[in-house]
Design an enzyme around this catalytic site. Structure first.
Site, PDB file in Angstrom:
ATOM      1  N   HIS A  21       0.956   5.292   1.015  1.00 57.30           N
ATOM      2  CA  HIS A  21       0.294   6.331   1.801  1.00 57.30           C
ATOM      3  C   HIS A  21       0.310   7.625   1.000  1.00 57.30           C
ATOM      4  O   HIS A  21       1.386   8.138   0.676  1.00 57.30           O
ATOM      5  CB  HIS A  21       1.047   6.593   3.109  1.00 57.30           C
ATOM      6  CG  HIS A  21       1.133   5.437   4.041  1.00 57.30           C
ATOM      7  ND1 HIS A  21       0.438   5.390   5.228  1.00 57.30           N
ATOM      8  CD2 HIS A  21       1.844   4.280   3.984  1.00 57.30           C
ATOM      9  CE1 HIS A  21       0.723   4.259   5.868  1.00 57.30           C
ATOM     10  NE2 HIS A  21       1.588   3.572   5.134  1.00 57.30           N
ATOM     11  N   HIS A  73       0.849  -1.192   0.000  1.00 60.95           N
ATOM     12  CA  HIS A  73       0.000   0.000   0.000  1.00 60.95           C
ATOM     13  C   HIS A  73       0.881   1.236   0.000  1.00 60.95           C
ATOM     14  O   HIS A  73       1.957   1.251   0.593  1.00 60.95           O
ATOM     15  CB  HIS A  73      -0.934   0.022   1.219  1.00 60.95           C
ATOM     16  CG  HIS A  73      -0.228  -0.147   2.520  1.00 60.95           C
ATOM     17  ND1 HIS A  73       0.219  -1.370   2.973  1.00 60.95           N
ATOM     18  CD2 HIS A  73       0.151   0.750   3.465  1.00 60.95           C
ATOM     19  CE1 HIS A  73       0.823  -1.224   4.133  1.00 60.95           C
ATOM     20  NE2 HIS A  73       0.810   0.063   4.452  1.00 60.95           N
TER      21      HIS A  73
HETATM   22  P1  5GP Z   1       2.072   0.636   7.267  1.00 58.48           P
HETATM   23  O1  5GP Z   1       2.495   0.910   8.692  1.00 58.48           O
HETATM   24  O2  5GP Z   1       1.980  -0.849   7.006  1.00 58.48           O
HETATM   25  O3  5GP Z   1       2.879   1.356   6.230  1.00 58.48           O
HETATM   26  O4  5GP Z   1       0.617   1.251   7.134  1.00 58.48           O
HETATM   27  C1  5GP Z   1      -0.527   0.599   7.568  1.00 58.48           C
HETATM   28  C2  5GP Z   1      -1.562   1.651   7.794  1.00 58.48           C
HETATM   29  O5  5GP Z   1      -2.827   1.025   7.882  1.00 58.48           O
HETATM   30  C3  5GP Z   1      -1.383   2.480   9.062  1.00 58.48           C
HETATM   31  O6  5GP Z   1      -1.201   3.849   8.733  1.00 58.48           O
HETATM   32  C4  5GP Z   1      -2.668   2.226   9.847  1.00 58.48           C
HETATM   33  O7  5GP Z   1      -3.134   3.379  10.517  1.00 58.48           O
HETATM   34  C5  5GP Z   1      -3.621   1.750   8.788  1.00 58.48           C
HETATM   35  N1  5GP Z   1      -4.635   0.838   9.266  1.00 58.48           N
HETATM   36  C6  5GP Z   1      -4.467  -0.206  10.103  1.00 58.48           C
HETATM   37  N2  5GP Z   1      -5.620  -0.839  10.326  1.00 58.48           N
HETATM   38  C7  5GP Z   1      -6.558  -0.166   9.599  1.00 58.48           C
HETATM   39  C8  5GP Z   1      -7.977  -0.360   9.419  1.00 58.48           C
HETATM   40  O8  5GP Z   1      -8.605  -1.265   9.966  1.00 58.48           O
HETATM   41  N3  5GP Z   1      -8.604   0.529   8.611  1.00 58.48           N
HETATM   42  C9  5GP Z   1      -7.942   1.557   7.987  1.00 58.48           C
HETATM   43  N4  5GP Z   1      -8.665   2.364   7.211  1.00 58.48           N
HETATM   44  N5  5GP Z   1      -6.616   1.753   8.132  1.00 58.48           N
HETATM   45  C10 5GP Z   1      -5.941   0.894   8.933  1.00 58.48           C
END
Ligand code: 5GP
Length: 110
Positions: free
Chosen positions: A98, A96
């Site tokens: 951001h 993903h």
């Molecule tokens: P990462 O840390 O893997 O780059 O980003 C994962 C993102 O997913 C985080 O920014 C976190 O806030 C978001 N996230 C985690 N669980 C959920 C969820 O259940 N729903 C949504 N919309 N975002 C989520």
């Protein structure tokens, strides 16, 4: 077992889908770090950037980012970030990007 993000796409887990086409979808981050914080996710369940296949629909992520930034009115700029693996703080093992904007962003990131 579908990933967290695939379960949001299927409606099993709630989430606001703000963009969708045949290759990617986008949801608002549950814990936003800026006024706009949207996750752009390929529908194909790739774990992360380091396991990206050589061929695929990856350009769709960038095209979606451009379109969503316009949709969100981010005319003063925005940032696109992909965390990969533990050192980058990746928490969800489904690729993903951001899309972050709506305020001035510091550099370098922490
Ligand atoms: P990462 O840390 O893997 O780059 O980003 C994962 C993102 O997913 C985080 O920014 C976190 O806030 C978001 N996230 C985690 N669980 C959920 C969820 O259940 N729903 C949504 N919309 N975002 C989520």
């Amino acid at each position: 077992m579908p990933t967290l993000f695939s379960r949001i796409l299927s409606g099993e887990i709630p989430g606001e889908i703000v963009f969708e086409n045949e290759k990617v979808f986008a949801i608002r981050d549950i814990n936003p770090v800026a006024p706009t914080h949207i996750l752009i996710i390929p529908k194909t369940e790739i774990v992360g950037l380091s396991s990206l296949p050589a061929e695929g629909d990856h350009l769709a992520i960038l095209n979606a980012a451009k379109e969503i930034a316009e949709q969100e009115g981010l005319t003063d700029g925005f940032r696109l970030v992909i965390n990969d693996g533990a050192d980058a703080g990746q928490t969800v093992p489904h690729l993903h990007a951001h899309l972050i904007g709506g305020r001035a962003l510091g550099w370098p990131p922490g």
